[in-house]
Structure formats: structure tokens, C-alpha cells
Design a protein around this motif. Structure first.
Motif, mmCIF file in Angstrom:
data_model
loop_
_atom_site.group_PDB
_atom_site.id
_atom_site.type_symbol
_atom_site.label_atom_id
_atom_site.label_comp_id
_atom_site.label_asym_id
_atom_site.label_seq_id
_atom_site.Cartn_x
_atom_site.Cartn_y
_atom_site.Cartn_z
ATOM 1 N N THR A 154 9.291 9.016 -0.381
ATOM 2 C CA THR A 154 8.477 7.847 -0.694
ATOM 3 C C THR A 154 7.434 7.658 0.397
ATOM 4 O OG1 THR A 154 10.293 6.828 -1.875
ATOM 5 C CG2 THR A 154 8.521 5.367 -1.169
ATOM 6 N N SER A 155 6.192 7.509 -0.033
ATOM 7 C CA SER A 155 5.080 7.343 0.910
ATOM 8 C C SER A 155 4.434 5.987 0.724
ATOM 9 C CB SER A 155 4.002 8.393 0.640
ATOM 10 O OG SER A 155 4.457 9.661 1.010
ATOM 11 N N GLU A 156 3.927 5.439 1.812
ATOM 12 C CA GLU A 156 3.067 4.268 1.679
ATOM 13 C C GLU A 156 1.719 4.740 1.160
ATOM 14 O OE1 GLU A 156 2.755 2.389 5.483
ATOM 15 O OE2 GLU A 156 4.644 1.302 5.225
ATOM 16 N N ILE A 157 1.223 4.059 0.138
ATOM 17 C CA ILE A 157 -0.157 4.295 -0.289
ATOM 18 C C ILE A 157 -0.873 2.956 -0.178
ATOM 19 C CG2 ILE A 157 0.416 6.233 -1.792
ATOM 20 C CD1 ILE A 157 0.293 4.309 -4.164
ATOM 21 N N ASP A 158 -2.183 2.918 -0.353
ATOM 22 C CA ASP A 158 -2.883 1.646 -0.197
ATOM 23 C C ASP A 158 -2.328 0.641 -1.193
ATOM 24 O OD1 ASP A 158 -4.448 2.504 1.865
ATOM 25 O OD2 ASP A 158 -6.023 3.267 0.563
ATOM 26 N N GLY A 159 -1.790 -0.432 -0.684
ATOM 27 C CA GLY A 159 -1.305 -1.500 -1.548
ATOM 28 C C GLY A 159 0.065 -1.288 -2.150
ATOM 29 N N GLY A 160 0.764 -0.223 -1.777
ATOM 30 C CA GLY A 160 2.087 -0.031 -2.361
ATOM 31 C C GLY A 160 2.767 1.248 -1.921
ATOM 32 N N TRP A 190 -10.372 3.586 -7.871
ATOM 33 C CA TRP A 190 -9.143 2.834 -8.087
ATOM 34 C C TRP A 190 -9.163 2.285 -9.500
ATOM 35 C CZ3 TRP A 190 -11.371 3.023 -3.291
ATOM 36 C CH2 TRP A 190 -10.536 3.289 -2.205
ATOM 37 N N ASN A 191 -8.469 2.947 -10.384
ATOM 38 C CA ASN A 191 -8.374 2.508 -11.779
ATOM 39 C C ASN A 191 -9.729 2.186 -12.389
ATOM 40 O OD1 ASN A 191 -5.585 2.659 -11.514
ATOM 41 N ND2 ASN A 191 -5.544 0.609 -10.588
ATOM 42 N N GLY A 192 -10.649 3.102 -12.242
ATOM 43 C CA GLY A 192 -11.912 2.944 -12.942
ATOM 44 C C GLY A 192 -12.969 2.150 -12.203
ATOM 45 N N SER A 193 -12.665 1.696 -10.990
ATOM 46 C CA SER A 193 -13.740 1.034 -10.250
ATOM 47 C C SER A 193 -13.685 1.459 -8.783
ATOM 48 C CB SER A 193 -13.643 -0.474 -10.400
ATOM 49 O OG SER A 193 -12.463 -0.923 -9.811
ATOM 50 N N PHE A 194 -14.676 1.038 -8.037
ATOM 51 C CA PHE A 194 -14.754 1.448 -6.638
ATOM 52 C C PHE A 194 -14.426 0.287 -5.725
ATOM 53 C CE2 PHE A 194 -17.957 4.326 -8.607
ATOM 54 C CZ PHE A 194 -17.219 5.481 -8.437
ATOM 55 N N LYS A 195 -13.758 0.603 -4.616
ATOM 56 C CA LYS A 195 -13.556 -0.419 -3.601
ATOM 57 C C LYS A 195 -14.690 -0.308 -2.589
ATOM 58 C CE LYS A 195 -8.588 -0.939 -3.714
ATOM 59 N NZ LYS A 195 -7.388 -0.774 -2.912
ATOM 60 N N LYS A 196 -14.706 -1.293 -1.696
ATOM 61 C CA LYS A 196 -15.775 -1.327 -0.703
ATOM 62 C C LYS A 196 -15.808 -0.042 0.115
ATOM 63 C CE LYS A 196 -17.173 -4.156 3.023
ATOM 64 N NZ LYS A 196 -16.396 -4.772 4.089
ATOM 65 N N THR A 202 -8.715 6.059 4.075
ATOM 66 C CA THR A 202 -7.692 5.342 3.303
ATOM 67 C C THR A 202 -6.398 6.152 3.370
ATOM 68 O OG1 THR A 202 -8.301 6.595 1.351
ATOM 69 C CG2 THR A 202 -9.434 4.497 1.674
ATOM 70 N N ALA A 203 -5.341 5.645 2.754
ATOM 71 C CA ALA A 203 -4.082 6.394 2.756
ATOM 72 C C ALA A 203 -4.312 7.804 2.199
ATOM 73 C CB ALA A 203 -3.026 5.652 1.951
ATOM 74 N N VAL A 208 2.348 -0.324 -7.081
ATOM 75 C CA VAL A 208 1.259 -0.964 -6.347
ATOM 76 C C VAL A 208 1.248 -2.433 -6.732
ATOM 77 C CG1 VAL A 208 -1.216 -1.005 -5.946
ATOM 78 C CG2 VAL A 208 -0.056 1.163 -6.257
ATOM 79 N N ALA A 209 1.350 -3.284 -5.727
ATOM 80 C CA ALA A 209 1.338 -4.717 -5.997
ATOM 81 C C ALA A 209 -0.017 -5.087 -6.564
ATOM 82 C CB ALA A 209 1.613 -5.487 -4.715
ATOM 83 N N SER A 210 -0.047 -5.672 -7.733
ATOM 84 C CA SER A 210 -1.344 -5.977 -8.338
ATOM 85 C C SER A 210 -1.816 -7.335 -7.846
ATOM 86 C CB SER A 210 -1.234 -5.963 -9.863
ATOM 87 O OG SER A 210 -0.337 -6.971 -10.254
#
Ligand SMILES: Cc1cc2nc3c(=O)[nH]c(=O)nc-3n(C[C@H](O)[C@H](O)[C@H](O)COP(=O)(O)OP(=O)(O)OC[C@H]3O[C@@H](n4cnc5c(N)ncnc54)[C@H](O)[C@@H]3O)c2cc1C
Ligand SMILES: Nc1ncnc2c1ncn2[C@@H]1O[C@H](COP(=O)(O)O)[C@@H](O)[C@H]1O
Lengths: 255, 312
Positions: free
Chosen positions: A161-167, B10-16, B88-89, B180-182
């Protein structure tokens, strides 16, 4: 019954870094870290990895090799890793100035031996590279889980299990694989402080010295400086949070 | 010839960070008199990238992991003079994997635009923000992975074209689960972070921290002991051995400011500290400080910010 606990040969890559409380200074010419008064320790991320290796060895049996690419000054760090529970140590006798060079040295060692699992830390807290583990994985074409906070092994398969951005994301991979580990692989309370017996036995465990085989770095550190000091703090009265909001808006432009 | 930029979707859009990466690539490309090729899997809103400097958008179906993506990007690097990746990660796996596969020369944790080209020199954070290193990238493929939020975005009025291409890569492993926490702001990219420590006394008191974060559109974070005792998830632990952040605004509540904590947050642009102890070391690293009890100050601050937001 199939054997779900085959013996594991684990390599733990250890970097030797300034203690987290160290005050960092650079030499007068700004070319390097000034090691005066700095205490060096096992990179905290690698300590979690080493402890995970101990847990896996306890469950599966096997051997834990700890390895460092570094000059003689890193040997106490390797001995400490042996005192915590590593079975044998390898030191590749090179100054680790460049990530790709370190990664190639480690890759050569891994190719010449057979490991089921290679545990690195997510990051060395000295140069904050976050480079070496992914480089090794890419060169060896092995599965790689970065920022790894959970690992279970079942027969020849790993769930990481890896940390990814936001989860988090969980990956399934065939061994051998490489992880870039961190806290979560084991918990803080699982970390082991070497006891007397560990320290005594570490003295007689094998520490193999290997001469470097790679000499083609891709980066060069030119200069180090300290960040500019902060201006003095502005105190705001606890009863006057409106003033803080005003300062954040008008002065800091932070809201 | 070109500067290649990997633009995460990210799911069809871009982050900053995606726009920041494109904008970084444009400024570097200008120094080298060359163009920007943005590589992305996004097929719907990729034309947005032109306004940040993408001369060409190359749309490819990306594999699922950093290792696979690095292999795909590697096949596009034949005439690249440089590659830009946001740290990013995902970017943190792609950068070094690409460098290893393509004989690249990589700077991670980069906090400046190139200071020079031929050879490429940049500044990067080292020793957990206790130092700044100037590094030279030699070799034919310099790769720059930068800290999101450290460079900023420059918009331009540009246009360009979009093409697609078929390129394969191997993931080497299978994704079995993603959580991923939404609706939550991800810590490493957050522009504002509200962070609390042991001074909060217990997990039941985090309501006001979440409220404050909510008004500010901020991510929540915590000190290491708070995650060690399980008051908050490990993923919120910031500091030298946790997530390193550099938001515009970092608010530290009931955190003493130990050197290991500061090492991961001191790059934040504006730091606010709320602590009952006027001698807490954190005040030395702060821009604004309030000596006071969080249980009194934070609810008032939430109200004041709500009023401010309502008025502006
Ligand atoms: C190897 C290593 C790595 C580490 N890495 C990290 C790291 O990455 N991140 C990290 O955070 N720590 C790290 N630490 C731990 C660090 O040394 C400190 O112990 C930790 O940061 C302290 O957390 P704290 O400030 O929440 O708690 P404390 O030090 O207990 O401070 C609590 C603060 O709250 C204040 N307070 C109390 N009541 C109130 C109130 N009602 N209102 C307002 N303020 C109040 C107190 O005055 C005090 O200043 C590391 C330590 C080691 C050894
Ligand atoms: N000199 C080294 N010797 C052995 N392992 C290393 C060395 N440098 C880095 N590593 C490993 O690679 C991880 C990430 O390091 P880095 O890429 O330097 O941030 C560390 O946590 C170690 O596991």
C-alpha cells in the motif's frame, strides 16, 4: 498445504544521515556539509524499513542484509543496523555524491545476489533526493511501491500500500520487488532500540567491504547555503483576531 | 527539439501543479529558444494547457503506475532538451525512473527556475529545508522535478495543437485498490494548511480545526505525536519525517515547533502560530503569533474569517 511462508532474503538499503535534531552548517566555501558536531544516524525512513524486515524474518525465516554506499565513517551506522537485527552488512566504499551512481552500485550488488525483497526508505533526510529506489527499480525492471505504508507477503506475491496524493493505493506484485518505505510499514512503537546483546553480537557479524564499480555521475552539487532568516514575528493580541485576519489579507496577502 | 512536460490529470481535469509544470516548462523553453510539448492522458480539457505555455499537446493513453509512465515518457524523449515533472506522489516515481531509463540527469525537490542552461543549474531544497543546494545537471537530458507551489504560474495568451499517439509501457504490477478521500484538499498541494498538535488534548477537539480548514479551503495536518497516538491518520503527519509542505499559509495550533516539525513546514510562505506558551519555539519561525488558548482563539478566528469571506 501450500507454503505461505517461504524463507526470505531481504536487502535493506541504509543511508547514513545527520540526526534529525542536527543544526546544519556548511563549510566556509559553501561546497559541502560541515560535519563538525553533527551526529549521524540511520535514516529514519530506513529504520522503519529495517524493522519491517525484522518482522518479515520473524514470520518467514531468512536473512537480512543491510547495505550502504559510503566511506568508512558510515560503518557505525551499519553496525547499529546489525545491532537492531540485521544479519550481515555490506559497505560499498564510495562517497555517495550522486543518486544515479549510488543506484548503480546497489543495482550491481542486487544483480550479483538473489534477494526476494529490497527495502529502501522513501527519502534520505540529508539531500532529500527521493531518487535511489525508483532508479534501482527502473534499471532492474522490478515492481516498485513508493511511499509504502503497508506490506504483506504471501508466498511469492506482495500486497503493497502506497500513499498517493489525497489517499492510498494498493498494488499486487510478484517478488522480487522494491519498496520506498516510511512510517506505517511498521509503527513508531515497533522501532527497536539495540540492547546490549544486540550490540555485542553486531561486533562479530560480517561486514563486507566492496570496492566501487561505477564512475559516471550525472549531477554535481555546486554550492550550499542556508535559507534567509525569517523577519521577527508580529504578535497579535488573543482578543483581537480581526487584526490577524486584516494582516493576513492586507499584509501577507495569504487570504 | 523541445522541453517535454508531464502533465498529470486528475479524473479529467488539471490541478494547479499541472499548470505550474507547464508554465515552468515554458519559461525554461524560452531560455533555450525551443517549444513545449505537454504529455497528458487528458483528452477533454487539454486545450487549457496552451494558456500556460504548451505549444503542442500530446495525448497518450498512460499506464497506471509511475514505472509504466516513465517507460512511456522515455520513448518520447528522443529530441527533448529537458523534461519537467511536478513533484507529486506520482511525479516522485516518474522522475528518477525516467532518469535511470534514459540516462537523464535529475534534480528533485527543485525550488527555482533554471539559473542557467548548458549546463542546467537549479536550486533545490536539501537537509529538510535547512539548506538550499545549487546543483548542476550534466548530460544530454536534464530532468527537473519541482516542489508544487514553489515556482508559481505565469499565464500567457498562447495557442497550439493537440495530437495523440500510441505508446506502451509496463506497469510491472497490478493496482488492486485505490482510496482517495473525495472533496478533501490533498496536503502536498494545498495552498493553505491548518495543522494542530498535542496542545489540542484529544481527537474529539479536531472539529474546530476542520471548521477553520473549511473556511480557508485548507488541508488539515498534524504533528507527529498526534498521528503516532492515533488521534489523526498518518497521512496528515507533517515534518521532516512526514509530508513536507510549502503552502502560502500554514497555521500551527498547539504545536511546540520542534526542529523536526519546522524542517517540514518552514518553507511555507506565511506562518501563523497559536500557542498558550509565549516561549514556544515555533514563534521564532512564525510571521504572526497569538499567545492564547486554542479553545478560545480558534472559534473566534473561524467567525472572523467567515465574516471576512462574507464581506469580500
Ligand atoms: C527522528 C524524529 C523524527 C521526528 N519527525 C517529526 C516530524 O516529522 N514532525 C513532527 O511534528 N515531529 C517530529 N518529531 C517529534 C518532535 O521532536 C516533537 O516531539 C513533536 O513535533 C511535538 O509535537 P507537538 O508540538 O504536537 O507536541 P508538544 O511538544 O507536546 O507541544 C504541544 C504544544 O501545545 C501547546 N498547547 C498546550 N495547550 C494548548 C492550548 N490549549 N492552546 C494552544 N496551545 C496549547 C503547548 O504550549 C506546546 O507548545 C520527530 C522526532 C524524532 C526523534
Ligand atoms: N548511500 C546509500 N547507501 C545505501 N542506500 C541508500 C543510499 N542513498 C540512498 N539509499 C536508499 O535510498 C533511499 C532513498 O534515498 P534518496 O534517494 O537519497 O532520498 C534511502 O532511504 C535508502 O534506503
Amino acid at each position: 498445504m501450500p507454503n505461505h511462508n517461504p524463507i526470505m532474503n531481504i536487502l535493506v538499503c541504509i543511508s547514513h544521515v545527520p540526526d534529525t535534531t542536527a543544526k546544519i552548517n556548511f563549510t566556509g566555501d559553501g561546497k559541502a556539509l560541515d560535519p563538525n558536531g553533527v551526529q549521524f544516524v540511520i535514516n529514519p525512513y530506513d529504520e522503519f524499513g529495517l524493522t519491517k524486515a525484522l518482522h518479515l524474518k520473524e514470520a518467514h525465516g531468512g536473512t537480512i542484509t543491510v547495505i550502504n554506499v559510503g566511506l568508512a565513517a558510515t560503518e557505525p551506522t551499519l553496525r547499529k543496523a546489525l545491532a537492531i537485527g540485521g544479519d550481515k552488512a555490506v559497505r560499498i566504499n564510495a562517497n555517495p555524491e550522486d543518486a544515479i551512481t549510488v543506484a548503480k552500485e546497489l543495482k550491481n550488488h542486487i544483480e550479483a545476489n538473489s534477494y526476494d525483497l529490497i527495502i529502501c526508505g522513501q527519502e534520505s533526510i540529508d539531500y532529500n533526493g527521493q531518487q535511489v529506489p525508483a532508479m534501482i527499480a527502473a534499471m532492474l525492471k522490478l515492481p516498485f511501491a513508493n511511499a509504502c505504508v503497508g506490506l504483506t507477503i504471501n508466498s511469492d506475491t506482495a500486497l503493497a500500500t502506497s500513499e498517493i496524493d489525497g489517499g492510498h493505493a494498493t498494488f499486487q506484485a510478484k517478488l522480487p520487488m522494491i519498496v520506498g518505505g516510511k512510517k506505517g510499514l511498521v509503527e513508531e512503537k515497533d522501532l527497536r532500540i539495540p540492547n546490549m546483546r544486540g550490540i555485542m553480537s553486531a561486533r562479530t557479524k560480517p561486514l563486507e567491504l566492496v570496492e566501487p564499480s561505477v564512475n559516471d555521475g550525472a549531477t554535481k552539487a555546486l554550492h550550499f547555503e542556508k535559507p534567509a532568516p525569517k523577519a521577527a514575528v508580529k504578535m497579535v493580541d488573543a482578543g483581537n483576531v480581526d487584526e490577524l485576519v486584516r494582516l493576513l489579507h492586507e499584509e501577507a496577502k495569504a487570504i | 527539439m523541445s522541453v517535454l512536460v508531464f502533465v498529470e490529470d486528475w479524473n479529467g481535469s488539471f490541478k494547479k501543479a499541472s499548470f505550474e509544470a507547464t508554465s515552468y516548462a515554458k519559461r525554461w523553453a524560452n531560455m533555450m529558444n525551443t517549444q513545449v510539448v505537454a504529455v497528458t492522458s487528458n483528452s477533454t480539457t487539454s486545450s487549457e494547457l496552451h494558456a500556460y505555455g504548451a505549444d503542442h499537446v500530446l495525448q497518450i493513453t498512460l499506464t497506471k503506475t509511475g514505472m509504466g509512465i516513465a517507460e512511456q515518457l522515455g520513448q518520447l524523449c528522443n529530441d527533448a532538451q529537458g523534461v519537467v515533472i511536478a513533484g507529486t506522489a506520482l511525479g516522485k516515481t516518474i522522475g528518477p525512473a525516467l532518469a535511470a531509463l534514459n540516462n537523464g540527469s535529475l534534480s528533485t525537490n527543485t525550488i527555482s527556475l533554471p539559473l542557467s542552461i548548458n549546463p542546467t543549474e537549479v536550486k533545490r531544497g536539501a537537509f529538510s529545508s535547512k539548506g538550499i543546494e545549487t546543483i548542476e545537471l550534466n548530460g544530454s537530458l536534464p530532468i527537473i522535478s519541482f516542489v508544487p507551489n514553489s515556482i508559481g504560474i505565469a499565464e500567457i495568451t498562447g495557442e497550439g495543437e493537440t495530437n495523440s499517439k500510441d505508446i506502451t509501457g509496463n506497469d510491472l504490477m497490478e493496482i488492486t485498490e485505490v482510496n482517495v478521500a473525495s472533496g478533501k484538499v490533498a496536503l502536498p498541494e494545498a495552498e493553505a494548511v491548518v495543522s494542530a498538535g498535542r496542545g489540542l488534548k484529544g481527537p474529539e477537539n479536531w472539529g474546530m480545526i476542520e471548521e477553520l480548514a473549511d473556511v480557508l479551503g485548507a488541508a488539515t495536518a498534524c504533528s507527529k505525536p498526534v498521528s503516532d497516538i492515533g488521534w489523526r491518520p498518518h497521512s496528515e503527519h507533517v515534518g521532516q519525517t512526514g509530508i513536507q509542505v510549502n503552502p502560502n499559509l500554514y497555521i500551527a495550533i498547539g504545536i511546540s515547533g520542534a526542529i523536526q516539525h519546522l524542517a517540514g513546514v518552514s518553507a511555507s510562505k506565511t506562518i501563523v502560530v497559536v500557542n498558550t506558551d509565549s516561549e514556544a519555539p515555533f514563534f521564532k519561525a512564525a510571521d504572526y503569533g497569538i499567545v492564547g488558548d486554542a479553545f478560545e482563539v480558534i472559534p473566534k478566528l473561524v467567525d472572523a474569517l467567515r465574516a471576512f469571506k462574507a464581506a469580500s
